[in-house]
Design a protein around this motif. Structure first.
Motif, short mmCIF file in Angstrom:
data_model
loop_
_atom_site.label_atom_id
_atom_site.label_comp_id
_atom_site.label_asym_id
_atom_site.label_seq_id
_atom_site.Cartn_x
_atom_site.Cartn_y
_atom_site.Cartn_z
N LEU A 142 0.74 -1.18 0.05
CA LEU A 142 0.09 0.05 -0.14
C LEU A 142 0.82 1.12 -0.13
O LEU A 142 1.57 1.38 0.51
CB LEU A 142 -0.88 -0.13 1.17
N PRO A 143 0.43 2.33 -0.46
CA PRO A 143 1.14 3.44 -0.47
C PRO A 143 1.12 4.01 0.97
O PRO A 143 2.13 4.70 1.45
CB PRO A 143 0.26 4.56 -1.34
N GLU A 144 0.21 3.90 1.86
CA GLU A 144 0.22 4.29 3.10
C GLU A 144 1.26 3.52 3.83
O GLU A 144 1.63 4.19 4.90
CB GLU A 144 -1.12 3.80 3.94
N TRP A 145 1.97 2.40 3.49
CA TRP A 145 3.07 1.74 4.14
C TRP A 145 4.25 2.85 4.21
O TRP A 145 4.94 2.61 5.06
CB TRP A 145 3.42 0.50 3.43
N ARG A 146 4.42 3.44 3.17
CA ARG A 146 5.60 4.50 3.01
C ARG A 146 5.34 5.51 3.99
O ARG A 146 6.25 6.22 4.07
CB ARG A 146 5.89 4.67 1.57
N THR A 147 4.00 6.08 3.94
CA THR A 147 3.82 7.48 4.56
C THR A 147 3.36 7.35 6.16
O THR A 147 3.67 8.11 6.80
CB THR A 147 2.66 8.01 3.73
N ASP A 148 2.82 6.31 6.40
CA ASP A 148 2.52 6.08 8.01
C ASP A 148 2.31 4.56 8.29
O ASP A 148 1.60 4.00 8.49
CB ASP A 148 1.03 6.51 8.16
N GLN A 149 3.81 3.96 8.34
CA GLN A 149 3.63 2.53 8.39
C GLN A 149 3.16 2.18 10.12
O GLN A 149 2.52 0.95 10.04
CB GLN A 149 5.23 2.15 8.41
N THR A 150 3.57 2.91 11.01
CA THR A 150 2.96 2.32 12.34
C THR A 150 1.48 2.25 12.28
O THR A 150 1.12 1.39 12.84
CB THR A 150 3.58 3.55 13.46
N THR A 151 0.78 3.18 11.69
CA THR A 151 -0.65 3.24 11.79
C THR A 151 -1.20 1.92 11.12
O THR A 151 -2.15 1.27 11.49
CB THR A 151 -1.20 4.37 11.15
#
Length: 294
Positions: A142-151
């Motif tokens: 996911l693109p979110e993995w690169r921007t907010d991995q902890t969430t």
């Protein structure tokens, strides 16, 4: 912490010891011959190719099939396939997954699959039921993995708990595919490696140890086999047979079936040093059968 599934096995062990059954030790309670599993994603194949699939499975000593859930298929198609597999002592687990299932905003999609499995299990006869739930969530795509991995990791952990709770409510085990490098990441609260946490939740784990030679497979699987030993969680080692754009070293597609079998024999022999080693999972039926029939 052992799951309820393994507490049940421990209870059986204790009963056996109390009854004085000779030769039944803690080691033998968990030891079994390595299994061989495969993924079956194309559900149209179970509509009219059941005999061919199960004949191939028998020829390759497959004992476990991860079968994709498709809500558009009539339940009786699954009932027929699972009953036929059961007659050959092949167990079938319900397979599904998507990277987005790690997101809180998309958990309703995961829940829809779990609801379908629950309804199916309630309506099926004993020899037609899934023997487990097998999940493939890969949120690192996911693109979110690169921007907010902890969430994303926190959401992934919540999704895992949802899967496990559903499976255990149905009195079947829950398992999942995980990448070989997951031990390099921590849980959202940084209390454990993410892979060891997964092993504390799931009843078994399949490592996507995608390499095309035994030494490479064992190298990338070693850390999580060791974590499986510590957790008391069975670990399957997964290999790839489909073509991939990730490099020739990832898949057995170029080498062929004879080479695959030779390397897997070496993996089984060496991985057997780990108490957690449960067997081999070959990805997937379509690629593997193509390889064998070349």
């Amino acid at each position: 912490m052992r799951t309820a599934y393994y507490r049940l096995q421990l209870g059986i062990l204790c009963i056996a010891l109390l009854l004085g059954l000779g030769g039944f030790t803690m080691t033998s309670a968990y030891a079994q011959a390595p299994q061989k599993a495969t993924w079956l994603w194309n559900t149209q194949l179970i509509v009219n190719s059941t005999d061919r699939i199960l004949s191939f499975a028998a020829s390759q000593n497959v004992t476990l099939i991860y079968l994709q859930v498709n809500a558009d298929l009539d339940a009786d198609v699954y009932q027929h396939f699972i009953a036929a597999a059961s007659a050959q002592d092949i167990t079938v687990q319900a397979l599904d997954g998507a990277p987005s299932w790690a997101l809180d905003s998309r958990r309703h999609e995961l829940q829809a699959t779990l609801d379908w499995i629950t309804t199916y299990q309630q309506d099926a006869s004993a020899n037609e039921k899934f023997s487990g739930i097998h999940i493939d969530i890969e949120p690192y795509l996911l693109p979110e993995w690169r921007t907010d991995q902890t969430t994303v990791i926190a959401g992934w952990q919540r999704s895992v708990k949802t899967v496990v709770q559903t499976a255990h409510a149905l009195h079947i085990p829950a398992s999942a595919d995980i990448p070989f490098w997951l031990h390099t990441l921590l849980t959202a609260d940084e209390s454990a490696t993410l892979s060891s946490w997964m092993m504390q939740q799931y009843d078994s784990i399949t490592i996507m140890a995608y390499r095309d030679h035994a030494s490479g497979i064992l190298d990338v699987a070693e850390a999580q086999l060791a974590e499986g030993d510590a957790a008391g969680t069975p670990v399957y080692i997964g290999v790839e047979t489909n073509p991939t754009d990730e490099g020739d070293a990832i898949t057995f597609y170029e080498e062929g079936a004879a080479y695959l079998n030779n390397q897997l024999a070496s993996v089984i022999q060496q991985a057997g040093a780990h108490d957690s080693f449960a067997g081999i999972a070959v990805h997937d039926y379509a690629g593997w059968s193509t390889l064998v029939n070349k």
